[in-house]
Structures are given as C-alpha cells and as structure tokens.
Design a protein around this motif. Structure first.
Motif, mmCIF file in Angstrom:
data_model
loop_
_atom_site.group_PDB
_atom_site.id
_atom_site.type_symbol
_atom_site.label_atom_id
_atom_site.label_comp_id
_atom_site.label_asym_id
_atom_site.label_seq_id
_atom_site.Cartn_x
_atom_site.Cartn_y
_atom_site.Cartn_z
ATOM 1 N N UNK A 52 0.817 -1.204 0.000
ATOM 2 C CA UNK A 52 0.000 0.000 0.000
ATOM 3 C C UNK A 52 0.857 1.262 0.000
ATOM 4 N N UNK A 53 2.074 1.152 0.460
ATOM 5 C CA UNK A 53 2.933 2.341 0.494
ATOM 6 C C UNK A 53 3.515 2.687 -0.876
ATOM 7 N N UNK A 58 -2.602 3.060 -3.645
ATOM 8 C CA UNK A 58 -3.660 3.874 -3.053
ATOM 9 C C UNK A 58 -4.641 4.410 -4.089
ATOM 10 N N UNK A 59 -4.156 4.724 -5.242
ATOM 11 C CA UNK A 59 -5.065 5.263 -6.243
ATOM 12 C C UNK A 59 -6.066 4.208 -6.691
ATOM 13 N N UNK A 61 -6.961 1.678 -4.750
ATOM 14 C CA UNK A 61 -7.805 1.458 -3.583
ATOM 15 C C UNK A 61 -8.902 2.505 -3.514
ATOM 16 N N UNK A 62 -8.519 3.752 -3.755
ATOM 17 C CA UNK A 62 -9.510 4.816 -3.701
ATOM 18 C C UNK A 62 -10.615 4.604 -4.736
ATOM 19 N N UNK A 65 -12.760 1.671 -3.781
ATOM 20 C CA UNK A 65 -13.654 1.983 -2.666
ATOM 21 C C UNK A 65 -14.806 2.863 -3.121
ATOM 22 N N UNK A 66 -14.506 3.845 -3.949
ATOM 23 C CA UNK A 66 -15.566 4.709 -4.459
ATOM 24 C C UNK A 66 -16.689 3.881 -5.067
ATOM 25 N N UNK A 75 -15.047 -2.916 1.962
ATOM 26 C CA UNK A 75 -13.834 -3.569 1.510
ATOM 27 C C UNK A 75 -12.886 -3.880 2.654
ATOM 28 N N UNK A 76 -12.358 -5.086 2.578
ATOM 29 C CA UNK A 76 -11.408 -5.564 3.564
ATOM 30 C C UNK A 76 -10.044 -5.500 2.901
ATOM 31 N N UNK A 77 -9.208 -4.631 3.413
ATOM 32 C CA UNK A 77 -7.941 -4.397 2.725
ATOM 33 C C UNK A 77 -6.778 -5.143 3.360
ATOM 34 N N UNK A 78 -5.939 -5.694 2.529
ATOM 35 C CA UNK A 78 -4.704 -6.271 3.039
ATOM 36 C C UNK A 78 -3.550 -5.890 2.135
ATOM 37 N N UNK A 79 -2.475 -5.491 2.777
ATOM 38 C CA UNK A 79 -1.250 -5.182 2.047
ATOM 39 C C UNK A 79 -0.225 -6.231 2.450
#
Lengths: 327, 327
Positions: A52-53, A58-59, A61-62, A65-66, A75-79
């Motif tokens: 995620x870093x 992130x883009x 993910x965003x 999510x939208x 959403x269940x997020x895992x990095x």
DNA sequence: CTGTTAGCGCATTCAC
DNA sequence: GTGAATGCGCTAACAG
C-alpha cells in the motif's frame, strides 16, 4: 419490522411510519453480521495489494472503494508487503470473513492459494496471472503497447544506448514489462547489451542502485526505461546526486503514471496504466460473478491498454557523453 | 467440535486429532460472522482516513495493519476524500458492521458523528480533535516542537522573509500547524506580513499555487514553510518551472516526513511526525478499550512529538533576490 | 470429558 | 397485510 426496514412494498404506510419512528428513537442500526449470516452474502469484497505504500496502489484502492461504496459494499484491505506468508494469511482470513469475492492486485500469486479460493467457489479477479477457469476473472495488461511507444519515442530522439531497470523478476508483471522492452527493441533492430539490463525492485532504492550501476559503465546509456514510476523517481534522485540534469544528460521513462509523476522535477514521461480502469474492471468482474444471473462459466477477461504520456524527462540524446562529476 | 477448534484444554487428544482430520478434509473454515454474532466481538477495527492517495496515510495504514494482523484483527478501511457525507456514511457502515472500535485519522470531525459513536459506546481514537470523554482516546500532536525547530533553523540560516503555506483551514490540524508557525515566529521577535501567509490545500496543487502567489510579491520570501510534505513537493515542482534552484534560491521545509521526502530532488528538510508511532498509538488505544480489564473512564491521551529532520532543501538565505526567469 | 440445547439478530417462510 | 416460527453457524451453558 424486518419488512419495514427492507422496504417491502406491501407494508401499511401507517405501520411503517410507526416503526421508523421507533427505529429513530432507539438509534437502531441493523446488524450486518446477522444479516450476512442468513442471507449468505456479506457484501464485503477482499482487496489484496502487494504494498500500500507504493503510491500506485492507493489510487486503485480509492477508486475501488468509491465504486464499492456506491454499490453498498465494504472492503477488507490487506497489504501483503510481498510476503507469501502474509498473503496466505490474508486469503485465509478473507475466507473466514466470508467475503463475497476477492480482488488480488499483487501482480503475482501462489498456485496453492488460487486452489483454495476456487475450492470455496469464491469469485476472484487477478491481474495478469490468473488461470483461465470458471469463477476467476482476469485483467490482462497490454504492456507491449505502451512500452513500444516508449522505446520508439527514445529511438526517435536518437538514443542508442537505452537501458532498462527491471522490477523484481519473481513477479510476472515485472518479467512481462522486461520482455515487452526487449521485444520492442528487437522490433526496431536494436541490440540489448546485457550490461544495460539491470535489476531493480520497483522501489526508489532500486532505481538509485540501478543508475549507480549504469553510470559505472564504460559506455553509459543516454536513456533509461524503468519498470515503474517509483524506480524512475529513484533514478532521477540519484542523477541529481551525480549532478546530472534531466533530460539534458539522461532521458528517463517510467511506467504506471502515478499521480506523482506529473509533479516530479522534471515531470516524468511515463507509460500510463489507468488505475481507475483497473479498479473498475476489478470491481465489475467481482460484482458480475456475485449478482450476475448466470454464474459465468469462464470468468471474464479484460484487457487494459497502456500508453505513453509525454512529459519533461525525455529529450534528444546528448551528442556526446558529458562529463559528470561524481557525488 | 467447537471445543476442539478453539483449543479448549480439556478435550481428549485422540478425539481432537480425529476432528482436525475431518476439518482438513472438508477444508473447513470457521465462519467469523457467526462467531461474531454470538460473542459480540467482531475483531474488526474501522480505520477512517481522509485521503488514502495522500502518501502520508498509506504508511499509517500499513503500520496499523501490521499490528492488527499480529493481534488477529481485521481492518475496514475508508477514505473519505474530505467529504462529510462520505464520513457520515462511513461511520454508519462501521456501526452496522459492528466494528469493535474505530480510529479516525482525518484530523477533523463533525460533532454529531462523535455523538453517534459515543452513543454506541464504541471505542474511538482521534487525532487532535477528540473530546475528553470516556471511551474516546486521543493522540495529541505537539506541532510546536518541530515547527519551532524549523523556524529557528531558517532564522539561523539568516532568512528574514519566511513564508508559510497552510493547509485547508477548516481542518483543525492545519490551523494548529499555522498557529504553531506564527507562535514560533513571535517567539524570536519576527513579524508576519500577511502576504507571506498563503492558503494551500495539503496537496501538490496547493503548493504550486502558493508559490506562484508568493513569487508575484514585490518582496519575495527566501524561505517557505509548508503545512505538509505534499505542499512542499508542489512548491519545489513550481520552483523548477520558474528556473529556481532549491535551496540556492529558495529554502523549503515540509511537514510529516513521508518516505518520499527522502527521495525528492533535493531531499526535503521536513518536520517528522512518526507515522509508525501514530498507528501504534491508535491501535493501542483501541485494543486497550476492548480488551482492557476496566473500561477506562477517560480514554487515554497520547502525545506525539514532532522533530525537524535536516536534509537538502534548506540553505543560507541568498544575499539578494536573484532574478528568476518566469516560465 | 463430551453430547445436547438455547439463542446471538436477522430474513424467510408459514399461517392467519 | 401481518404476527409467529424456523434456521443461518456458532459458542456457552447444561446435563450426562
């Protein structure tokens, strides 16, 4: 009561109003867990990314999510930070949470885990690496398209010694980019001296190390194509330490077109792979499987085109290798 | 069966082995939803950030997730993109999902939502803005500490006209940073011409616009302190377009110390606010409330210190305003 | 030590 | 059109 909440049409409006009033007063919120238990649908999608870093993710993910919010999904997020153990754990936890589908955006994946997912008949969507079987969709990325443009762009600018800094080669996506570069070079009859193919890690550090390696060469490259933008940023950073001016002394091309690329100094010429589209495809693939009428027998295949976007980090090849002062 | 899975000590090892065998064969995974339903604990923490595409947040998310995984917690992520509607929705959804606690890292929050959360007795942790009441913990950030260092550093470098590009002033954290700057300047007897205080948005665009504004001034600043690193990156980007060399023509200081700051050209001098610590505090605050013996009557208060880290974007003030060629 | 049962909060039956 | 009963998968409490 249940009927009112769920707006079943056949409830008496008067009763409905009374129920809603009490709901308000009590501050009642439906319990999604219980709901999921009986319905068998959790309305949660798992989203597995590799890091995620890395600003690329992130883009995505965003965007993901939208769309998810619009469709009332969580959403269940895992990095996984590239840790196979972590990946395995992630998959297991997602299954235990009974997610309705999982998007695996790691650009690489263990076979056994895929088995596990398939066994549960969980809809899955992959990038690049998924097998062609029912229930799993794939987003295939056309690396060649954009990378060819990049190579031809550099060739047109009269660059001869064009280097490539790859990603970690255990990733299919990194290999694919490298292969696309090689192929593009061959297409225009160029040689690929092995010393111009160096290994990075898709992070800035790798780009920095890569450039150091390349600058140690007797015959330096005048242009370098990077396997992703972070690598390119590392290259530009290192070039700065060497007192080189980009693009005067060295042309740099990235890959991904993260937002940041427009804001580097100079702005980075890079191959765009739309994060928005990627997220859209991923979500669409999952929701199709979940809510689609007939469970598609094959899983959908999407293709994502890549394209060069010209900015300020490429220029005509210098006529001679300028002397540069080391750090 | 349930007892075996949960490793209750009093089960006959022989029986246990048989059970496990079947579990393996069936590929049985416990259903967390059902488990949560009866236990009343979902082992999910909500994590609300304001903008996942701002590189500051992914680092927090990663740290938070690392810890969560270790403690067997899942995280439900929401990025509100500064939209109050979205924030409200997020809170509602988290409540419906029966999360065990929520970390609100938006550096700002509506009062009414806090009420809602408190009403459910959900453990909450805030940054900066939380009220001092039971069940809600707070991470208070000591902006003054680091910003004072930054200001004094610039003063020592003989900068006189020091500008400040703020964040969006509806955010408490942005206001706090601005105030800290003003206070630090006053401490050393400096004036603050209003034209040197310009408004940004905590994004690169804001930094670019801010610098344009400042460079239009008759009497330009020789140094600019930014409310966050993204702003500073925007400033450096714009300076490049103006043909300015940093730090020769302009000193730039950021705030946050995101990883990227080490890799800009030149590397950014910035005030560090540890993302790792922030994530740690946030998680600790939540888990304390959930698993703590006595539900703390007050919520814990944490303090996060900030500190200047010197890199390459600051230097002695130029003795005169060098002429710079516009774009 | 282990088989059985009640009930978590809800949606989906089935009667009325 | 609506109240009441059943069961989703699990844990806790109760017997045996």
């Amino acid at each position: 009561m249940s009927r009112t909440i769920n707006r079943v049409p056949s409830v008496d409006p008067q009763l409905a109003r009374r129920v809603w009033k009490v709901v308000e007063e009590l501050g009642y919120y439906p319990n999604t867990q219980a709901r999921a238990l009986v319905s068998g649908k959790s309305r949660i999608f798992g989203l597995i990314v590799s890091e995620i870093t890395n600003p690329f993710f992130p883009e995505i993910v965003q965007s993901f999510e939208d769309i998810a919010v619009r469709h009332n999904y969580e959403i269940l997020l895992t990095s996984t930070i590239h840790d196979p153990k972590r990946m395995e754990l992630a998959v297991r936890r997602m299954i235990e949470r009974r997610v309705d589908g999982v998007a695996i955006l790691t650009f690489g994946m263990e076979e056994t885990l895929i088995e596990d997912l398939r066994f549960r008949k969980l809809p899955v969507v992959f990038v690049d690496v998924g097998p062609h079987v029912p229930g799993v969709s794939n987003i295939r990325i056309n690396y060649q398209h954009g990378i060819r443009q990049a190579v031809q762009h550099l060739a047109a600018l009269r660059h001869v010694r064009i280097a490539f800094i790859s990603g970690p080669l255990h990733l299919k996506s990194a290999v694919a980019r490298k292969t696309a570069f090689e192929k593009s070079m061959h297409e225009i009859g160029r040689e690929l001296p092995t010393e111009l193919m160096v290994a990075g890690d898709h992070r800035m550090e790798g780009g920095m190390r890569g450039l150091v390696e390349l600058l140690a060469l007797r015959d330096r490259p005048t242009a370098v194509v990077c396997s992703n933008d972070m690598t390119a940023i590392g290259v530009m950073r290192e070039a700065y330490d060497y007192g080189m001016i980009i693009p005067r002394d060295l042309s740099v091309v990235g890959f991904d077109d993260i937002r940041l690329s427009s804001f580097t100094t100079p702005p980075l010429t890079t191959v765009q792979m739309s994060q928005t589209l990627l997220a859209e495809y991923a979500f669409k693939a999952l929701i199709n499987e979940v809510e689609g009428t007939a469970p598609s027998k094959e899983g959908t295949e999407y293709e994502l085109i890549t394209n060069l976007v010209l900015r300020g980090s490429t220029a005509l090849a210098p006529t001679q290798n300028l002397p540069v002062k080391p750090l």
